[in-house]
Structures are given as structure tokens and as C-alpha cells.
Write an enzyme that holds these catalytic residues in place. Structure first.
Site, PDB file in Angstrom:
ATOM      1  N   TRP A 101       5.459  -3.348   4.333  1.00  0.00           N
ATOM      2  CA  TRP A 101       6.633  -2.717   3.708  1.00  0.00           C
ATOM      3  C   TRP A 101       7.621  -3.739   3.196  1.00  0.00           C
ATOM      4  O   TRP A 101       8.149  -3.593   2.086  1.00  0.00           O
ATOM      5  CB  TRP A 101       7.277  -1.719   4.666  1.00  0.00           C
ATOM      6  N   ASP A 175      15.542  -2.094   6.082  1.00  0.00           N
ATOM      7  CA  ASP A 175      14.733  -0.901   5.856  1.00  0.00           C
ATOM      8  C   ASP A 175      14.401  -0.366   7.242  1.00  0.00           C
ATOM      9  O   ASP A 175      13.575  -0.932   7.956  1.00  0.00           O
ATOM     10  CB  ASP A 175      13.461  -1.286   5.090  1.00  0.00           C
ATOM     11  N   LYS A 199      10.070  10.431   8.943  1.00  0.00           N
ATOM     12  CA  LYS A 199       9.468   9.970  10.207  1.00  0.00           C
ATOM     13  C   LYS A 199      10.287  10.445  11.401  1.00  0.00           C
ATOM     14  O   LYS A 199       9.766  11.084  12.301  1.00  0.00           O
ATOM     15  CB  LYS A 199       9.347   8.448  10.203  1.00  0.00           C
TER      16      LYS A 199
END
Ligand SMILES: Cc1ncc(COP(=O)(O)O)c(C=O)c1O
Length: 368
Positions: A101, A175, A199
Site C-alpha cells: 500500500w 494511511d 475495514k
């Protein structure tokens, strides 16, 4: 009805109490005669949902008043562009690459600014974190980007880096897509945090951005208005139509989180204790077995995403089929890593992890 335990990395399971409340309110929200999906975002009903969601998140996460909480669209990947459009000032940004990511983030940012990799753990196949003392930070960087939980590689920062202590005045961008609301955040170390909701917070479609006010007004002229943090903040996230239903569910999740209790601890401290206990149980089961293996250094193992491998990979399909038959769903690892991955976000009850651990042991014994 007992539901199976869902270990998806995202979109992921939601607290059952939240789903039940949403179901009960589906056709008629609080006597309004409307589903939340059918309301104007400018009407008093939705405004109250929005204001409560914002206030509940601020209280839950102890977000200081000099930060704005924005509910945006586009997900984490869009933020990889939106952040440099707003923060880079056309200059430079430093990235710490600790998995897929953060790697995606740095690649996208290259379209908008001069990117440097301050540190990377690629050589360890992203199974560790680079010591902060080794980070090459530039004096003139507009920001430093870190992914605090790498969802695919299962690597998590156990504390946020102190950039000031490393001699950098740049704001830290995190993030926290797969970590948000699973533990407290030290906001004194953060300039901006972003994360998709799918999530730990709610359905896909809403992206949470928590941004320090002094970083709001520096967007590049080409930045789309709907992605300009100042425009979004000045309009209370309603410059364009926000993802209303996703915000409503996230709001219910914030209330559920506020209700959490564990001994003396409440709210985010309580959910953190649950998360520590669940992760410990699962990692211990993996480490104490002859069949399963987790390759991540113990000091940075993720509490949220637990990738693991069967030492005999020819048993993978049988493992997954047996898991599914026991109501343990979506355990297959990400295709780039292989093996298995159990995502054990806030909404995964301890009973789900206990059921998984029993299955791990049973499967190992049966095949011995
Ligand atoms: C840490 C992290 N960042 C970014 C993303 C991308 O988010 P989205 O698919 O919402 O764009 C994900 C998705 O899984 C993620 O786990």
C-alpha cells in the site's frame, strides 16, 4: 441465526449490533418515514446523523480541535493523489515503503511531486519495519508518508514515528485504512490521516480524512474542487453529495465503539485491549504449531491482518474448504503473497478467533 465468522480483509465484517440497528431503521429512520438512503443530505435528519457521526468520532479518537474531520469519496487509492494535490505544493514528499500500500502511494504521488523513498523494507519482503534512525528525510519535504498498517503484508507500526525527534518539520501523513479506530492515535505526531471505511468503520464508499487545519489551504490549482480539503472542510463535507448511507453506518459503528467496555477501560482503550487479546491468541497458535508460519518480525506484527502460511502448501485447498465448512470465511491470502490471511478487525469477536484457533489445531492434528 448464528452467522459465520468472516475474516475478509475488506470490505469486512461489521458489528452485528450495527447491522441489526440498520436493519430495524431501514424503512423508517426515527419516524421520518424515510430510509437514510432516501434523505436529502441537506435535510435536518441527515444533518443530525452527520453531526453526531463527526462528534462521536472526535470524542472516540480524542481528535484535537485544530483538526478537521472530513468524510470524502474515492477511498484510500484516491487519497494517494488527493494528498499530494493538497499538500505537496508542487515540491517534494518522502515515503517510507513497508508493503504494497505504501508502494502504491509513492507511485501515485510521483505524478504530482518529487518523491523520494526515505526507507524501504522491500529487501526483507516487507516482513519488518525500517528503524526510524535509518530514514533519509529531506529538509524541504512537504510531507512524509507512512502506511501504519500494511493490510496485505500484515506489518503494523506499534507507535507513530516522531518526525520532530528525527529532525524533520514535515507533517506526517498516515494511511490508517486498515488500522483506524482499532487503537488510540497520538495526534501530536500527525498532520493528516486517511482511511477508507470498509475495514473498521462501515461499508465501502466513505473515506475518512483527519487533517490539521494549517494544512488545509495549499492545494495545487489543478486539484479538483471536490477533492480540495479546504473546500470540503468549508462545506462540512457537503460540497458534493456525500456517501450518506456509508456515513450513517460509520456513525452507528462509532456509537458501538463508544459503548465498548473492558475492565476499567472504555471506548477506544477497550477495543484496543480486545484487539491485543485476539491477536495474541492467534499469533500464539501459529507460533506454537509445526504446520503454520507467520514471517513478520514479532515487534511489528499487525493486530488487524494476520497472514500465515501452511508449511505444506499442497494442503491449502483442503484447509480453506474445511474452514468454510465450519463457517470460517474468506481466509485465502492476498494473491501477491499467497497462503492465508485472517483479518481480525474490531468487529471480529473473540469467539471468532477462538473458533479459528480450534480449527487450526484440529486441521494440524488430523493431517499429522
Ligand atoms: C492500507 C490500505 N491503503 C489503501 C487501500 C486502498 O483503499 P481503497 O480500495 O478504498 O481505495 C487499502 C485497501 O485495502 C488498504 O488496505
Amino acid at each position: 441465526m448464528t452467522r459465520p465468522f468472516n475474516f475478509s480483509a475488506g470490505p469486512a465484517n461489521l458489528p452485528e449490533a450495527v447491522l441489526q440497528q440498520a436493519a430495524a431503521e431501514m424503512l423508517d429512520w426515527h419516524g421520518s418515514g424515510m430510509s437514510v438512503m432516501e434523505m436529502s443530505h441537506r435535510g435536518k435528519e441527515f444533518i443530525s446523523i452527520y453531526e453526531n457521526a463527526e462528534a462521536d468520532f472526535r470524542e472516540l479518537m480524542a481528535v484535537p480541535n485544530n483538526f478537521k474531520i472530513l468524510f470524502m469519496q474515492g477511498g484510500g487509492l484516491a487519497e494517494n493523489a488527493i494528498v499530494p494535490l493538497n499538500l505537496s505544493r508542487g515540491g517534494s514528499a518522502d515515503f517510507v515503503v513497508t508493503g504494497s500500500w505504501s508502494d502504491k502511494s509513492q507511485k501515485e504521488a510521483r505524478k504530482y511531486c518529487d518523491v523520494q523513498i526515505a526507507a524501504t523494507t522491500e529487501s526483507s519482503a516487507f516482513t519488518s519495519l525500517p528503524p526510524t534512525a535509518s530514514w533519509q528525510l529531506r529538509r524541504n519535504a512537504s510531507y512524509v508518508h507512512v502506511c501504519t498498517n500494511e493490510t496485505i503484508h500484515g506489518v503494523e507500526f506499534q507507535q507513530l514515528p516522531d518526525l520532530k525527534g528525527l529532525g524533520s518539520d514535515a507533517p506526517l501523513v498516515i494511511d490508517f485504512s486498515s488500522q483506524v479506530a482499532s487503537r488510540p492515535v497520538d495526534w501530536s505526531r500527525v498532520g493528516l490521516a486517511f482511511g477508507g471505511a470498509q475495514k473498521n468503520l462501515g461499508p465501502a464508499g466513505v473515506t475518512l480524512v483527519v487533517v490539521r487545519e494549517d494544512l488545509l489551504d495549499h492545494a495545487l490549482p489543478v486539484c479538483p474542487s471536490a477533492f480540495n480539503y479546504k473546500t470540503v472542510a468549508d462545506n462540512d463535507s457537503m460540497y458534493n453529495t456525500p456517501p450518506t448511507y456509508a456515513i450513517y453506518i460509520a456513525g452507528l459503528t462509532f456509537q458501538w465503539l463508544k459503548r465498548q467496555r473492558e475492565g476499567e477501560a472504555t471506548g477506544i482503550e477497550a477495543i484496543e485491549k480486545h484487539n491485543v487479546a485476539k491477536a495474541q491468541l492467534l499469533y500464539d497458535a501459529i507460533d506454537n504449531s509445526q504446520l503454520y508460519l507467520n514471517k513478520v518480525s514479532k515487534d511489528c506484527r499487525s493486530r488487524m491482518n494476520v497472514p500465515f502460511f501452511l508449511r505444506d502448501e499442497s494442503r491449502n485447498d483442503a484447509f480453506l474448504a474445511g474452514a468454510k465448512a465450519r463457517g470460517l470465511l474468506q481466509l485465502k491470502g492476498h494473491k501477491s503473497v499467497g497462503g492465508m490471511r485472517a483479518s481480525i478487525y474490531n468487529a471480529m469477536p473473540l469467539a471468532g478467533v477462538q473458533a479459528l484457533v480450534s480449527y487450526l489445531q484440529e486441521f494440524e492434528q488430523k493431517q499429522a
